[in-house]
Design an enzyme around this catalytic site. Structure first.
Site, short mmCIF file in Angstrom:
data_model
loop_
_atom_site.label_atom_id
_atom_site.label_comp_id
_atom_site.label_asym_id
_atom_site.label_seq_id
_atom_site.Cartn_x
_atom_site.Cartn_y
_atom_site.Cartn_z
N TYR A 10 -8.13 -10.41 -67.45
CA TYR A 10 -6.76 -10.53 -66.96
C TYR A 10 -6.33 -9.18 -66.40
O TYR A 10 -6.52 -8.15 -67.02
CB TYR A 10 -5.83 -10.93 -68.11
CG TYR A 10 -4.36 -11.03 -67.72
CD1 TYR A 10 -3.92 -12.02 -66.86
CD2 TYR A 10 -3.43 -10.12 -68.22
CE1 TYR A 10 -2.57 -12.12 -66.50
CE2 TYR A 10 -2.08 -10.21 -67.87
CZ TYR A 10 -1.66 -11.21 -67.02
OH TYR A 10 -0.33 -11.30 -66.66
N ASP B 167 -9.90 -1.55 -65.33
CA ASP B 167 -8.55 -1.89 -65.76
C ASP B 167 -8.46 -1.57 -67.24
O ASP B 167 -8.88 -2.35 -68.09
CB ASP B 167 -8.26 -3.38 -65.49
CG ASP B 167 -6.86 -3.77 -65.95
OD1 ASP B 167 -6.18 -2.92 -66.55
OD2 ASP B 167 -6.47 -4.93 -65.71
N LYS C 237 0.62 -0.12 -70.97
CA LYS C 237 0.77 -0.27 -72.43
C LYS C 237 0.97 1.07 -73.18
O LYS C 237 2.07 1.59 -73.16
CB LYS C 237 -0.40 -1.11 -72.96
CG LYS C 237 -0.36 -2.51 -72.30
CD LYS C 237 -1.12 -3.60 -72.96
CE LYS C 237 -0.70 -4.94 -72.37
NZ LYS C 237 -1.71 -5.65 -71.61
C1 LIG Z 1 -1.42 -6.27 -70.16
C2 LIG Z 1 -2.47 -6.13 -69.12
C3 LIG Z 1 -2.15 -6.14 -67.75
C4 LIG Z 1 -0.77 -6.44 -67.24
O1 LIG Z 1 0.16 -5.50 -67.62
P1 LIG Z 1 1.72 -5.90 -67.54
O2 LIG Z 1 2.40 -4.64 -67.95
O3 LIG Z 1 1.91 -7.04 -68.48
O4 LIG Z 1 2.00 -6.27 -66.13
C5 LIG Z 1 -3.16 -5.90 -66.85
N1 LIG Z 1 -4.42 -5.67 -67.26
C6 LIG Z 1 -4.77 -5.67 -68.57
C7 LIG Z 1 -6.17 -5.40 -68.95
C8 LIG Z 1 -3.80 -5.92 -69.53
O5 LIG Z 1 -4.16 -5.96 -70.82
#
Ligand SMILES: *Cc1c(COP(=O)(O)O)cnc(C)c1O
Length: 428
Positions: free
Chosen positions: A144, A239, A267
């Site tokens: 994701y 990511d 995060k």
């Molecule tokens: C949480 C997350 C996102 C998205 O971040 P948001 O702040 O919710 O837009 C993208 N990539 C990874 C790996 C994530 O865990």
């Protein structure tokens, strides 16, 4: 346990907010029952509007590595807010946080701050496309990367196929540029790159897949990806929105000793406020406006209050011994949960990297999306509800990682393990 006030708020919220929530998993759809409305939180505990307390393993889906409302972070935020919440002009906090991040991630020469992980991946991909002058991207099934259009594509099982949008509203023409490959399958990736290599701008992945629980890359998988992408001039984007400052201070790239071309963060770097960041090699980052032609902007980007929360957080977690201690607590939980499952004669597989982990209801190894998807989600739902009633707040989905914070103490872990045994026995 009464949840009357939560129920009534949810009823009202549903008339005003789509689905009653501002992010889908919060609605508890996968596990049944109504979501809890939270009144306040401190340390390892959440308290709902009816006054029930829970040991929290969601931690706002990962950011709160110090637990809820840590004193130093709250002080920093309060101090920054009193000086003005936004300027729309550069502020010193941006430079301090950038310096901390660049020092922790040798693969990042420069960084750009945005307001979410979604913005970070979306922007990184735009820059990678601008840099390579190619359009297609590769992502892995089950990874994701936020909710930008081209990233919601997820192919069916088996070999790599052309992207099919999983969400209505994503034009086929966007999804067509996204090629999806099974995680941990280097042969499938090689096949795609051999065929399409010259058209591929970037490969984006979660080096540890936290968005289908906690799927660990096979030995050598990340190194092979690094080699393949380098050979074909494909920008490698890690990511690390979830794993950055979580799997280790320097993220999964430090843990596995791989240098991607670009990295996305979010995060933890926001200390519980909305922050995302992307960065990478100097020659790539110099393409971003105003240095270069690739446009990317943000009214609230580099926000002083959000930056100060990030700085305060990083200043605590970069102290020596922080991760050793946190990971030790996580290990105690992992071992405890495994023992509880054994004692209750329940089949579970637990995977953990540092302080993120997942307990899958299966007896098979989980290595990718299909193996994760084959878990007993009904059993997980029963387990989730039992744990919640017992005062343990787990992510309301089999496919989400749970997290620990520095605020989780031995007594929290003991309570959690004991409750896990009780619940597993009762749902068998
Ligand atoms: C949480 C997350 C996102 C998205 O971040 P948001 O702040 O919710 O837009 C993208 N990539 C990874 C790996 C994530 O865990």
């Amino acid at each position: 346990m009464s949840t009357k006030k939560s129920k009534s708020l949810f009823k009202k919220a549903q008339t005003l907010i789509s689905g009653g929530v501002n992010s889908p998993v919060r609605a508890f759809k996968a596990v049944g029952g109504d979501p809890l409305f939270i009144s306040h939180a401190k340390g390892s505990k959440l308290t709902d509007v009816d006054g029930n307390s829970y040991i929290d393993y969601v931690l706002s889906w990962g950011p709160l590595i110090l637990g809820h409302a840590p004193k130093k972070v709250i002080e920093a935020v309060t101090e920054a807010a009193a000086k003005g919440t936004s300027f729309g002009a550069p502020n010193p906090y941006e430079v301090t946080l950038a310096e901390l991040i660049v020092a922790a991630y040798p693969s990042m020469d420069k960084v750009r701050f945005v307001n979410s992980g979604t913005e970070a991946t979306m922007s990184a991909i735009r820059v990678a496309r601008g840099f390579t002058k190619r359009d297609k991207i590769i992502k892995f099934e089950g990874c994701y990367h936020g909710h930008a259009d081209g990233l919601l594509a997820k192919a069916g099982s088996g070999a790599a196929t052309l992207g099919v949008p999983t969400s209505p509203g994503v034009p086929q023409s966007y999804a067509m540029n996204t090629i999806t490959v099974p995680f941990n399958d280097i042969t499938a990736l090689k096949n795609v790159i051999e065929k399409e290599g010259e058209n591929i701008a970037c490969l984006i992945l979660e080096p540890i897949v936290g968005n289908i629980g906690c799927v660990i890359p096979r030995d050598g998988f990340l190194a092979e990806i690094r080699e393949l992408t380098q050979k074909h001039g494909i920008v490698l984007i890690f990511d690390e929105v979830m794993t950055g400052f979580r799997a280790a201070y320097g993220g999964a790239q430090e843990l596995f000793n791989i240098k991607p071309d670009m990295t996305c963060l979010g995060k933890v770097i926001g200390g519980g406020l909305p922050v995302g960041a992307y960065g990478g090699k100097r020659e790539i980052m110099s393409l971003i406006s105003p240095e270069g032609p690739v446009y990317q902007a943000g009214t609230l980007s580099g926000n002083p209050v959000a930056m100060s929360a990030g700085i305060a957080t990083l200043n605590i977690i970069r102290k020596s011994g922080f991760y050793e201690k946190l990971n030790e607590t996580a290990k105690t939980l992992e071992y405890g949960l495994n023992d509880a499952a054994k004692k209750a004669n329940s089949k579970v597989k637990i995977y953990r990297v540092g302080s993120m982990m997942c307990q899958y209801f299966t007896d098979k190894e989980v290595i990718d999306w299909p193996t994760a998807a084959s878990c007993d989600t009904q059993k997980f739902a029963n387990y989730f509800r039992g744990m919640l009633t017992g005062g343990i707040y787990l992510p309301p989905s089999q496919f989400e990682a749970f997290f620990l914070s520095a605020a989780h103490k031995k007594i929290d872990i003991e309570r959690t393990v004991n409750m896990s045994y009780k619940v597993l026995k009762s749902i068998r």
